[in-house]
Design a protein around this motif. Structure first.
Motif, PDB file in Angstrom:
ATOM      1  N   ILE A  24     -30.548 -61.395 -74.935  1.00 28.00           N
ATOM      2  CA  ILE A  24     -30.189 -60.173 -76.012  1.00 28.00           C
ATOM      3  C   ILE A  24     -30.760 -58.814 -75.493  1.00 28.00           C
ATOM      4  CG2 ILE A  24     -31.277 -59.686 -78.552  1.00 28.00           C
ATOM      5  CD1 ILE A  24     -31.362 -62.659 -78.505  1.00 28.00           C
ATOM      6  N   ALA A  25     -31.713 -58.694 -74.946  1.00 27.82           N
ATOM      7  CA  ALA A  25     -31.797 -56.973 -75.189  1.00 27.82           C
ATOM      8  C   ALA A  25     -31.018 -56.585 -74.116  1.00 27.82           C
ATOM      9  CB  ALA A  25     -33.091 -56.996 -73.737  1.00 27.82           C
ATOM     10  N   GLY A  26     -30.852 -57.445 -72.876  1.00 28.15           N
ATOM     11  CA  GLY A  26     -29.454 -56.761 -71.951  1.00 28.15           C
ATOM     12  C   GLY A  26     -28.375 -56.799 -72.873  1.00 28.15           C
ATOM     13  N   SER A  27     -27.516 -57.581 -73.819  1.00 33.97           N
ATOM     14  CA  SER A  27     -26.424 -57.350 -74.205  1.00 33.97           C
ATOM     15  C   SER A  27     -26.243 -55.557 -75.259  1.00 33.97           C
ATOM     16  CB  SER A  27     -25.979 -58.764 -75.171  1.00 33.97           C
ATOM     17  OG  SER A  27     -27.338 -58.269 -76.409  1.00 33.97           O
ATOM     18  N   TRP A  28     -27.067 -55.346 -75.621  1.00 29.82           N
ATOM     19  CA  TRP A  28     -27.347 -54.166 -76.780  1.00 29.82           C
ATOM     20  C   TRP A  28     -26.720 -52.568 -75.596  1.00 29.82           C
ATOM     21  CZ3 TRP A  28     -33.344 -54.587 -79.243  1.00 29.82           C
ATOM     22  CH2 TRP A  28     -33.492 -55.730 -78.991  1.00 29.82           C
ATOM     23  N   LYS A  29     -27.010 -52.909 -73.466  1.00 33.65           N
ATOM     24  CA  LYS A  29     -26.625 -52.316 -73.113  1.00 33.65           C
ATOM     25  C   LYS A  29     -25.595 -52.904 -71.820  1.00 33.65           C
ATOM     26  CE  LYS A  29     -25.847 -48.873 -70.849  1.00 33.65           C
ATOM     27  NZ  LYS A  29     -24.726 -47.620 -70.617  1.00 33.65           N
ATOM     28  N   TRP A  30     -25.730 -53.149 -71.336  1.00 34.66           N
ATOM     29  CA  TRP A  30     -24.854 -54.000 -70.297  1.00 34.66           C
ATOM     30  C   TRP A  30     -23.605 -55.091 -71.027  1.00 34.66           C
ATOM     31  CZ3 TRP A  30     -28.793 -55.676 -66.412  1.00 34.66           C
ATOM     32  CH2 TRP A  30     -29.565 -54.845 -66.022  1.00 34.66           C
ATOM     33  N   GLY A  31     -23.607 -55.319 -72.595  1.00 36.21           N
ATOM     34  CA  GLY A  31     -22.615 -56.038 -73.073  1.00 36.21           C
ATOM     35  C   GLY A  31     -22.030 -54.923 -74.068  1.00 36.21           C
ATOM     36  N   GLY A  32     -22.381 -53.909 -73.912  1.00 35.16           N
ATOM     37  CA  GLY A  32     -21.472 -52.853 -75.005  1.00 35.16           C
ATOM     38  C   GLY A  32     -22.196 -53.107 -76.358  1.00 35.16           C
ATOM     39  N   GLY A  33     -23.230 -53.053 -76.371  1.00 42.03           N
ATOM     40  CA  GLY A  33     -24.158 -53.028 -77.524  1.00 42.03           C
ATOM     41  C   GLY A  33     -24.622 -51.398 -78.040  1.00 42.03           C
ATOM     42  N   PHE A  34     -25.570 -52.066 -79.433  1.00 39.53           N
ATOM     43  CA  PHE A  34     -25.427 -50.339 -79.837  1.00 39.53           C
ATOM     44  C   PHE A  34     -26.359 -49.257 -78.975  1.00 39.53           C
ATOM     45  CE2 PHE A  34     -29.205 -52.437 -80.328  1.00 39.53           C
ATOM     46  CZ  PHE A  34     -30.879 -51.708 -80.248  1.00 39.53           C
ATOM     47  N   LEU A  35     -26.552 -49.539 -77.537  1.00 42.64           N
ATOM     48  CA  LEU A  35     -27.862 -48.851 -76.824  1.00 42.64           C
ATOM     49  C   LEU A  35     -26.863 -47.917 -76.078  1.00 42.64           C
ATOM     50  CD1 LEU A  35     -31.108 -50.236 -75.772  1.00 42.64           C
ATOM     51  CD2 LEU A  35     -31.275 -48.489 -77.558  1.00 42.64           C
ATOM     52  N   ASP A  36     -25.816 -49.312 -75.751  1.00 38.83           N
ATOM     53  CA  ASP A  36     -24.778 -48.591 -75.025  1.00 38.83           C
ATOM     54  C   ASP A  36     -23.566 -47.859 -75.594  1.00 38.83           C
ATOM     55  OD1 ASP A  36     -23.352 -48.560 -72.400  1.00 38.83           O
ATOM     56  OD2 ASP A  36     -21.700 -49.362 -73.255  1.00 38.83           O
ATOM     57  N   LYS A  37     -23.575 -47.781 -77.062  1.00 40.03           N
ATOM     58  CA  LYS A  37     -23.046 -46.788 -77.285  1.00 40.03           C
ATOM     59  C   LYS A  37     -23.596 -45.283 -78.053  1.00 40.03           C
ATOM     60  CE  LYS A  37     -19.824 -49.819 -79.808  1.00 40.03           C
ATOM     61  NZ  LYS A  37     -19.782 -51.166 -79.210  1.00 40.03           N
ATOM     62  N   TRP A  38     -25.413 -45.438 -77.595  1.00 42.77           N
ATOM     63  CA  TRP A  38     -25.764 -44.229 -78.648  1.00 42.77           C
ATOM     64  C   TRP A  38     -26.461 -43.280 -77.078  1.00 42.77           C
ATOM     65  CZ3 TRP A  38     -31.042 -46.058 -80.870  1.00 42.77           C
ATOM     66  CH2 TRP A  38     -30.700 -46.154 -82.379  1.00 42.77           C
ATOM     67  N   GLY A  39     -25.481 -44.164 -75.295  1.00 46.85           N
ATOM     68  CA  GLY A  39     -25.641 -42.984 -74.899  1.00 46.85           C
ATOM     69  C   GLY A  39     -27.080 -43.379 -73.960  1.00 46.85           C
ATOM     70  N   PHE A  40     -27.631 -44.929 -73.944  1.00 49.29           N
ATOM     71  CA  PHE A  40     -29.001 -45.152 -73.204  1.00 49.29           C
ATOM     72  C   PHE A  40     -28.399 -45.870 -71.809  1.00 49.29           C
ATOM     73  CE2 PHE A  40     -31.272 -48.763 -71.796  1.00 49.29           C
ATOM     74  CZ  PHE A  40     -32.511 -48.054 -71.770  1.00 49.29           C
ATOM     75  N   TYR A  41     -28.657 -45.140 -70.897  1.00 52.32           N
ATOM     76  CA  TYR A  41     -28.138 -44.828 -69.086  1.00 52.32           C
ATOM     77  C   TYR A  41     -29.532 -46.185 -68.840  1.00 52.32           C
ATOM     78  CZ  TYR A  41     -25.699 -44.729 -65.147  1.00 52.32           C
ATOM     79  OH  TYR A  41     -24.989 -44.865 -63.819  1.00 52.32           O
ATOM     80  N   ASP A  42     -28.915 -47.692 -67.862  1.00 52.59           N
ATOM     81  CA  ASP A  42     -30.099 -48.004 -66.618  1.00 52.59           C
ATOM     82  C   ASP A  42     -28.893 -48.789 -66.124  1.00 52.59           C
ATOM     83  OD1 ASP A  42     -31.863 -49.464 -65.967  1.00 52.59           O
ATOM     84  OD2 ASP A  42     -33.096 -50.684 -67.351  1.00 52.59           O
ATOM     85  N   CYS A  90     -39.333 -57.135 -76.665  1.00 53.81           N
ATOM     86  CA  CYS A  90     -40.098 -57.994 -76.035  1.00 53.81           C
ATOM     87  C   CYS A  90     -40.796 -58.449 -76.900  1.00 53.81           C
ATOM     88  CB  CYS A  90     -39.640 -57.544 -74.844  1.00 53.81           C
ATOM     89  SG  CYS A  90     -38.135 -57.158 -74.112  1.00 53.81           S
ATOM     90  N   LEU A  91     -42.464 -56.712 -76.502  1.00 53.66           N
ATOM     91  CA  LEU A  91     -43.716 -57.160 -77.651  1.00 53.66           C
ATOM     92  C   LEU A  91     -43.642 -58.450 -78.479  1.00 53.66           C
ATOM     93  CD1 LEU A  91     -45.040 -53.665 -76.922  1.00 53.66           C
ATOM     94  CD2 LEU A  91     -45.901 -55.766 -75.721  1.00 53.66           C
ATOM     95  N   LEU A  92     -42.863 -57.867 -79.279  1.00 55.09           N
ATOM     96  CA  LEU A  92     -42.570 -59.284 -80.306  1.00 55.09           C
ATOM     97  C   LEU A  92     -42.526 -60.725 -80.195  1.00 55.09           C
ATOM     98  CD1 LEU A  92     -41.812 -56.731 -83.182  1.00 55.09           C
ATOM     99  CD2 LEU A  92     -43.474 -57.334 -83.313  1.00 55.09           C
ATOM    100  N   THR A  93     -41.562 -60.383 -79.287  1.00 57.46           N
ATOM    101  CA  THR A  93     -40.838 -62.553 -79.086  1.00 57.46           C
ATOM    102  C   THR A  93     -41.759 -62.457 -78.352  1.00 57.46           C
ATOM    103  OG1 THR A  93     -39.332 -61.007 -77.313  1.00 57.46           O
ATOM    104  CG2 THR A  93     -38.452 -61.353 -79.517  1.00 57.46           C
ATOM    105  N   ALA A  94     -42.529 -62.237 -77.473  1.00 59.57           N
ATOM    106  CA  ALA A  94     -43.248 -62.678 -76.242  1.00 59.57           C
ATOM    107  C   ALA A  94     -44.806 -63.439 -77.232  1.00 59.57           C
ATOM    108  CB  ALA A  94     -43.886 -61.186 -75.531  1.00 59.57           C
ATOM    109  N   PHE A  95     -44.502 -62.409 -77.720  1.00 61.62           N
ATOM    110  CA  PHE A  95     -46.174 -62.482 -78.944  1.00 61.62           C
ATOM    111  C   PHE A  95     -45.816 -64.394 -79.804  1.00 61.62           C
ATOM    112  CE2 PHE A  95     -49.626 -62.647 -81.916  1.00 61.62           C
ATOM    113  CZ  PHE A  95     -50.208 -62.425 -81.008  1.00 61.62           C
TER     114      PHE A  95
END
Length: 414
Positions: free
Chosen positions: A150-168, A368-373
């Protein structure tokens, strides 16, 4: 010519896939070497489990969550995907070998699947020597199966972080920090190993039993990073691939040098384990922007990462958190640094990019903190997280596996 290019790219991607797979041996060696002999089999078992279950989960769940559209849709009806707003991708032609201009569909799955298990491997090192095996395996299934994709989809899957321009580029945040956030939650909920801190709260060193294995593990990981970062070019493009491998190596080298020098100045000794973790810190630090940096940028990123390792390990100790292998400093703290470095160095440097990187770190970190906890606290309150005092003192190999990694072979005396 197009067929030759596809074949060349595909072969390179498969080589990189093999290198990333090889990294799991490096993680195993590093974790074994920096912990005690009596827990060796337990650590090996966890690492073998991680890669096996990680690939299966990525096939059955993760690939479709991360990149909505994968071969599992041939098994699960379309309404399941529509229910969650995902498209069912397994249509006629989905297995066309010309999946994209770079490599085949199957190569894409296998390469990405090798990344999936790494997040749990990071947690394994941080919780070594005192976590229940069954509890760790349950957490791995939940975290690798759900949180990572799910976290990966936000960038590598073309999600909202990718659209914002986040780069990893290759995962300083999406792989390493995802594992690091879970590690810090797990270490907090588990508590330190018996004997790690005395009654005054002072740190008591618990030496690893085989530094040779730890050093071998780091060299294997460095080699594997050529696949981790080199494969993230997603083609065999000579210029991009060569630059990525150069920046990766230079950051690793400078990270190691910085860690050993800073450590020597502070502690007045030449600490090999700090040197080794400095190399890994440099590798994690360059991973977010390895394709954007000049060689000088890479050296500077590595130098700062090496200093962060020394400060980070000390900081974690002061918080009375017990991380036997330094995973939190390496993967979480240097992962954050590497992600922010994209806005400081290289071709995307700028204040806007820096803030975008920061927002991405905060959003993924919170998730990640919330789900891991949630997962770990529930496990702790139900089946328990930590082994008994007797099991910890005598070793997990004996109690959870009934085996000894180094049996006492003696020649018969006649």
């Amino acid at each position: 010519m197009e067929g030759v290019t596809l074949t060349t790219n595909n072969v390179w991607m498969m080589i990189c896939t093999a290198l990333v797979f090889f990294m799991h041996l490096g993680f195993s060696f590093l974790e074994i070497g920096l912990t005690r002999q009596k827990n060796t089999i337990n650590i090996l078992f966890k690492n073998v489990f991680i890669i096996c279950i990680g690939l299966l989960l990525y096939c059955l769940v993760g690939f479709n969550l991360m990149y909505p559209g994968s071969f599992i849709a041939g098994v699960i009806p379309d309404y399941f995907f529509n229910l969650f707003g995902l498209s069912a991708p397994f249509k006629e032609g989905a297995l066309d070998l010309s999946y994209n201009e770079g490599y085949t569909y199957w190569t894409d799955f296998l390469f990405q699947g090798m990344f999936a298990a790494t997040a749990a491997t990071i947690v394994s090192g941080a919780v070594a020597e005192r976590i229940k095996l069954g509890s760790f395996m349950l957490f791995t299934v939940l975290y690798v199966g759900i949180v990572y994709p799910i976290a990966g989809s936000w960038k590598w899957g073309g999600g909202f972080l990718d659209k914002w321009g986040f780069y990893d580029f290759a995962g300083s945040t999406l792989v390493h920090s995802v594992g690091g956030w879970a590690a810090i939650v797990a270490v907090f909920l588990l508590g330190p190993r018996i004997g790690k801190f005395n009654d005054k709260g002072e740190v008591q060193a618990i030496p690893g039993h085989n530094i040779l294995l730890a050093a071998a593990g780091v060299f294997i990981l460095w080699l594997g990073w050529f696949g981790f970062n080199g494969g993230s070019v997603l083609s065999a493009d000579p210029a991009a691939t060569s630059l990525t491998l150069v920046t990766t190596s230079l950051a690793a080298a400078s990270g190691g040098i910085a860690a050993f020098v800073v450590s020597a100045l502070i502690y007045k000794n030449y600490d090999l384990t700090m040197f080794l973790n400095g190399i890994l810190g440099g590798l994690v630090g360059i991973t977010a922007g390895a394709d954007l940096m000049t060689p000088t940028d890479a050296i500077l990123i590595g130098l700062i990462a090496g200093g962060i390792i020394v400060a980070g390990v000390s900081f974690i100790d002061r918080l009375r958190l017990d991380d036997p292998v330094g995973a939190i400093a390496v993967h979480l703290i240097c992962g954050i640094w590497g992600t922010l470095a994209v806005g400081v160095f290289g071709s995307k440097a700028g204040l806007t990019q820096l803030f975008t990187q920061l927002f991405g770190v905060l959003i993924i970190g919170t998730f990640c903190l919330l789900t891991a906890f949630l997962f770990l606290y529930t496990i702790k309150k139900t089946i328990g997280l930590r082994v008994s005092k007797q099991e910890e003192l005598q070793g997990l190999d004996k109690h959870e596996h009934g085996m000894d990694a180094y049996p006492d072979f003696r020649l018969n005396q006649h």
